[in-house]
Scaffold this active site. Structure first.
Site, PDB file in Angstrom:
ATOM      1  CB  ALA A 240      -6.131   5.542  -9.497  1.00 56.32           C
ATOM      2  CB  ALA A 241      -1.458   8.681  -9.947  1.00 58.10           C
ATOM      3  N   PRO A 242      -1.594   8.638 -13.266  1.00 61.44           N
ATOM      4  CG  PRO A 242      -0.822   9.450 -15.234  1.00 61.44           C
ATOM      5  CD  PRO A 242      -0.887   8.271 -14.408  1.00 61.44           C
ATOM      6  CE  LYS A 245      -5.878   1.328 -17.508  1.00 61.75           C
ATOM      7  NZ  LYS A 245      -4.556   2.283 -17.753  1.00 61.75           N
ATOM      8  CG  ASP A 260      -0.975   6.018  -7.198  1.00 60.09           C
ATOM      9  OD1 ASP A 260      -1.101   5.505  -8.203  1.00 60.09           O
ATOM     10  OD2 ASP A 260       0.205   6.225  -6.948  1.00 60.09           O
ATOM     11  CB  CYS A 354       1.721  -0.505 -19.524  1.00 63.59           C
ATOM     12  SG  CYS A 354       2.689  -0.171 -18.410  1.00 63.59           S
TER      13      CYS A 354
END
Length: 426
Positions: A240-242, A245, A260, A354
């Protein structure tokens, strides 16, 4: 006696470390010498590095005819950096003089002061159109053929041209996206993100300190939208970090668990939640061992090659190689399989990376649905998604060359899946 060290000196050191040693820009700027720089000097040095890497292909194209042979790397990088400055609006006299001084500061490069001066004087005589027509920086040799095979050589050239355009700043807002677009002199994008118009210090813009919005590339904001209405639903955000989302999910009213493996990264996520006045359960743990019941929806933003973010991080081609891709693919599959064990029947899963590589995107979804009989890829139904972006297996493939008239986007892959019953290998 040498004068005071300028930001160009630190930029030159950084360039040589990135290109010569394969160091990440973030690692370079974490060194003690950078911490001693004033904020403005630090920003200038980082900008010089980023722009030189972004336009390296054009700089080399202009420099090559003026060199009988390529000089040592530090001198070549000095010429590249000065060429980029000269061709993007730098004052000729100051740029050339500073480059000659920088050459003179190092005993190994001092004998080449005359070469630096002579070559850069020739560059200053070039017409601006020569720069605009120069070829763009090409993708790494290990990456370019893969992408050409996936799409086409023309598509790869379009991606490289998109990488030569400095990326805009996108934000996600809690509410009233159109209002914030007007207030910040930006553009409301088709997918709901706001693209900023005026440049400046992000933290000084209206709404930042109050936590009304956060920086998030438009492509990275789409995966959450695939989940639809998540209000009051239990949602797990893996890796999840940073927190971009996580904040999207929380702003939509979800009961979010942000997971995370890094405590350092999670600390940044908590800071972002605090600034935006949003709430989420934060857990620092390996997703492969995490257990906390079942979730209505799960978002897995899996670790990947990050090849989709080269336009924002032009140092990546000098650091990343094909080494480790197979390990990443294996980790992604392990995470996908583990994720299904935490998903309720009829629950929704969004997988995203990504990455520009099919191995980390389209191929992973094809593999997943072949392993589990009770999984289906759900046709995306969200605003702003163009039909050509839908890939054959039903996911969404975003590329840097999309939205060229708006300033492009990061490369991303995402797919929405629904499961029924207990997962069983097919």
């Amino acid at each position: 006696m040498p004068g005071p060290i300028s930001p160009r000196h630190d930029a030159l050191d950084g360039l040589s470390q990135i290109i010569g040693e394969g160091r990440m820009l973030s690692d370079v700027t974490s060194d003690a010498t950078w911490q001693d720089l004033a904020p403005a000097e630090r920003a200038t040095a980082q900008r010089l590095i980023t722009e030189t890497l972004r336009f390296l292909g054009r700089a080399d194209y202009l420099l090559t005819p003026n060199l009988t042979r390529q000089p040592p790397l530090r001198v070549m990088n000095l010429l590249r950096m000065a060429t980029v400055e000269l061709m993007t609006g730098g004052a000729a006299h100051g740029v050339v003089n500073e480059a000659v001084k920088l050459a003179g500061r190092n005993r190994k490069t001092a004998p080449m002061k005359g070469l630096v001066n002579a070559v850069l004087r020739k560059i200053t005589a070039l017409e601006p159109a020569v720069w605009d027509e120069a070829p763009d920086t090409t993708l790494p040799k290990w990456l370019r053929p893969r992408l050409a095979k996936a799409w086409s050589k023309k598509a790869v050239a379009q991606i490289e041209r998109a990488h030569a355009v400095p990326p805009p700043v996108d934000i996600s807002v809690k509410s009233d996206a159109q209002g914030w677009a007007e207030k910040l002199q930006g553009t409301l994008l088709p997918t709901g993100s706001v693209r900023l118009g005026a440049r400046g210090q992000i933290s000084a813009l209206p709404g930042f300190e109050d936590g009304d919005w956060w920086v998030q590339d438009a492509a990275a904001a789409v995966p959450v939208n695939l989940l639809g209405d998540v209000a009051k639903k239990r949602v797990l955000d893996i890796c999840a970090a940073p927190g971009g989302k996580t904040m999207q999910l929380a702003a939509k009213g979800a009961d979010v668990t942000a997971l995370d493996i890094s405590e350092t990264r999670m600390a940044r996520l908590r800071e972002n939640l605090q600034r935006t006045h949003l709430a989420a359960h934060t857990v620092v743990e390996d997703a492969l061992t995490f257990e906390d019941g079942f979730f209505d929806a799960i978002l897995l933003d899996a670790p990947c090659s990050a090849t989709g973010t080269i336009r924002r991080h032009p140092d990546l081609p000098y650091v990343k190689t094909q080494t480790g891709i197979d390990e990443l693919v294996a980790l992604q599959r392990a995470l996908l399989s583990r994720t299904l064990q935490r998903l309720k029947p009829s629950g929704l899963l969004v997988y995203c990376t990504c990455s520009l590589l099919r191995e980390e995107g389209e191929d992973q979804i094809k593999w997943l649905v072949s392993q589990y009989e009770n999984l289906e890829v759900v046709t995306p139904d969200v605003p702003g998604i163009e039909p050509d972006w839908i890939s054959s297996e039903g996911g969404i493939r975003l590329r840097p060359d999309y939205w060229p008239e708006l300033g492009g986007m990061d490369g991303f892959y995402m797919a929405l899946l629904r499961r029924s019953g207990e997962p069983s290998p097919g």
